[in-house]
Write a protein that holds these residues in place. Structure first.
Motif, short mmCIF file in Angstrom:
data_model
loop_
_atom_site.label_atom_id
_atom_site.label_comp_id
_atom_site.label_asym_id
_atom_site.label_seq_id
_atom_site.Cartn_x
_atom_site.Cartn_y
_atom_site.Cartn_z
N GLY A 39 0.80 -1.21 0.00
CA GLY A 39 0.00 0.00 0.00
C GLY A 39 0.83 1.26 0.00
O GLY A 39 2.03 1.24 -0.29
N LYS A 40 0.18 2.36 0.31
CA LYS A 40 0.82 3.66 0.45
C LYS A 40 0.81 4.04 1.93
O LYS A 40 -0.20 3.88 2.62
N GLY A 41 1.95 4.55 2.37
CA GLY A 41 2.08 4.88 3.78
C GLY A 41 2.00 6.38 4.04
O GLY A 41 2.43 7.20 3.22
N ARG A 42 1.44 6.72 5.20
CA ARG A 42 1.36 8.11 5.65
C ARG A 42 2.05 8.23 7.01
O ARG A 42 1.89 7.36 7.87
N ILE A 73 2.56 5.34 11.74
CA ILE A 73 2.55 5.08 10.30
C ILE A 73 1.23 4.42 9.94
O ILE A 73 0.86 3.40 10.52
N VAL A 74 0.53 4.99 8.99
CA VAL A 74 -0.74 4.44 8.51
C VAL A 74 -0.55 3.94 7.09
O VAL A 74 -0.02 4.66 6.24
N VAL A 75 -0.96 2.71 6.84
CA VAL A 75 -0.84 2.11 5.51
C VAL A 75 -2.23 1.98 4.90
O VAL A 75 -3.10 1.30 5.46
N ASP A 76 -2.44 2.63 3.77
CA ASP A 76 -3.68 2.47 3.01
C ASP A 76 -3.45 1.33 2.02
O ASP A 76 -2.75 1.48 1.02
N ILE A 77 -4.03 0.19 2.30
CA ILE A 77 -3.74 -1.06 1.58
C ILE A 77 -4.48 -1.13 0.25
O ILE A 77 -5.67 -0.82 0.17
#
Length: 280
Positions: free
Chosen positions: A95-98, A126-130
Motif C-alpha cells: 500500500g501507500k504509507g502516511r 505510520i498508517v498504511v492504506d492497503i
C-alpha cells in the motif's frame, strides 16, 4: 500457493493481530537508493478495517521508512507477517504509507480514535492504506517459540525522558531526532520535526554512510546530478557553438541546404526553381 485479495480477509485479521513481530519494507524512488527492511515487534499495531493498517513508529537510530514515505511521488510500503508457530503462513500488505508525526493534529487524532497507548520515544504513527493483500504458504519458515518482548529500547527512552524532565535539555527527543532522524542514509529529508530542531539547536546530523559514494544531505539520490549528464550537456553546447561559428560547420550547413533544395526539385513534377522556397 499464493492467493491475492484487494482487502484483508476477515479470517486473517485476528491472526495478524496475534503475531509478535512483522517486517516493514520501503525504498527511495531512485534506482541508486537503498532498500530498507525493518523488524517491528510488540503490541504496537492495529487493523481498524480491512483496508487499513497502522503501527507505532518508535525512535531508532535510522529513519529510512519515514524518508521514503515522505519523498514526493513515493509512499510505497510493504508489511510482512510470518507464522512462527501453528500452521505455516506468510501474509503481506502492499500500500501507500502516511507519516503522522508526533505533535501534529493528525497524530493526536489517531491516538485518540484508536486508543493507542503511547510510550517514551514514539516519533510517529505510520498508517498504511492497503491496495493489495497476498497470502502464501510459508512452508520453509522455521518454527520458533515466543519467549518475551525485549524492553531495552523502551527502557532507554524512558530514562532519557526522565533525565529531560529533570532539566537536562540535551536529553530532549527533538535533539535526538535532529541528530539521527533528520536525514536518510541516501540524503533524503527525514523527520520534519528533526529538521526543524536541527536548525533551532544547530545540531550537526550523524554521518550515516561512508566512502566516496556517500551522498550529501539534501542532495538525495533523485536530485543528484550524475557526472555523465554534465559531460553530455557540455558536448551539446560545444557542438552548437561550433555550428554557429566554425567555417567547416557553416559549409556543411550550406551543403545540407542545397541538398534539401535539390530533393524538393526532384520531388516536384514540372517544378521550377522559382517555385522553390530558398533559404534566407
Amino acid at each position: 500457493m499464493g492467493v491475492y485479495y484487494e482487502n484483508i480477509p476477515e479470517s486473517m485479521i485476528k491472526w495478524a493481530l496475534d503475531q509478535k513481530v512483522f517486517w516493514v519494507s520501503t525504498a527511495p524512488l531512485s534506482g541508486n537508493g537503498h532498500v530498507n527492511v525493518s523488524p517491528k515487534g510488540g503490541p504496537y499495531f492495529g487493523i481498524p478495517d480491512n483496508k487499513t493498517f497502522w503501527y507505532i513508529d518508535l525512535t531508532g537510530s535510522g529513519n529510512e521508512t519515514i524518508s521514503h514515505l515522505l519523498e514526493p511521488g513515493n509512499g510505497r510500503i510493504t508489511i510482512m507477517f510470518n507464522a512462527f508457530d501453528g500452521p505455516p503462513r506468510i501474509l503481506r500488505f502492499w500500500g501507500k504509507g502516511r507519516v503522522l508525526e508526533n505533535g501534529t493534529p493528525a497524530f493526536d487524532e489517531i491516538v485518540a480514535r484508536e486508543k493507542i497507548q503511547l510510550i517514551p520515544g514514539v516519533r510517529s504513527v505510520i498508517v498504511v492504506d492497503i491496495h493489495q493483500v497476498g497470502s502464501s504458504c510459508g512452508f520453509s519458515v522455521p518454527l520458533y517459540d515466543f519467549k518475551e518482548f525485549r524492553t531495552t529500547l523502551n527502557d532507554h527512552f524512558a530514562r532519557k525522558e526522565e533525565r529531560y524532565l529533570q532539566g537536562n535539555e540535551k536529553e530532549s527527543m527533538d535533539r535526538y531526532w535532529a541528530y539521527k532522524n533528520a536525514w536518510s542514509m541516501d540524503g533524503l529529508p527525514g523527520m520534519p520535526r528533526g529538521l526543524v530542531a536541527a536548525k533551532k539547536y544547530s545540531v550537526e546530523p550523524i554521518k550515516k554512510m561512508v566512502g566516496p559514494l556517500a551522498p550529501k544531505n539534501g542532495v538525495g539520490t533523485r536530485a543528484e546530478l550524475h557526472i555523465s549528464y554534465i559531460v553530455i550537456a557540455f558536448l551539446v553546447l560545444l557542438v552548437a557553438l561550433l555550428a554557429a561559428t566554425h567555417p567547416a560547420f557553416q559549409y556543411f550547413s550550406a551543403q545540407q541546404s542545397i541538398q534539401e533544395i535539390m530533393l524538393q526539385v526532384r520531388s516536384m513534377s514540372g517544378g521550377s526553381p522559382s517555385a522553390i522556397g530558398l533559404p534566407d
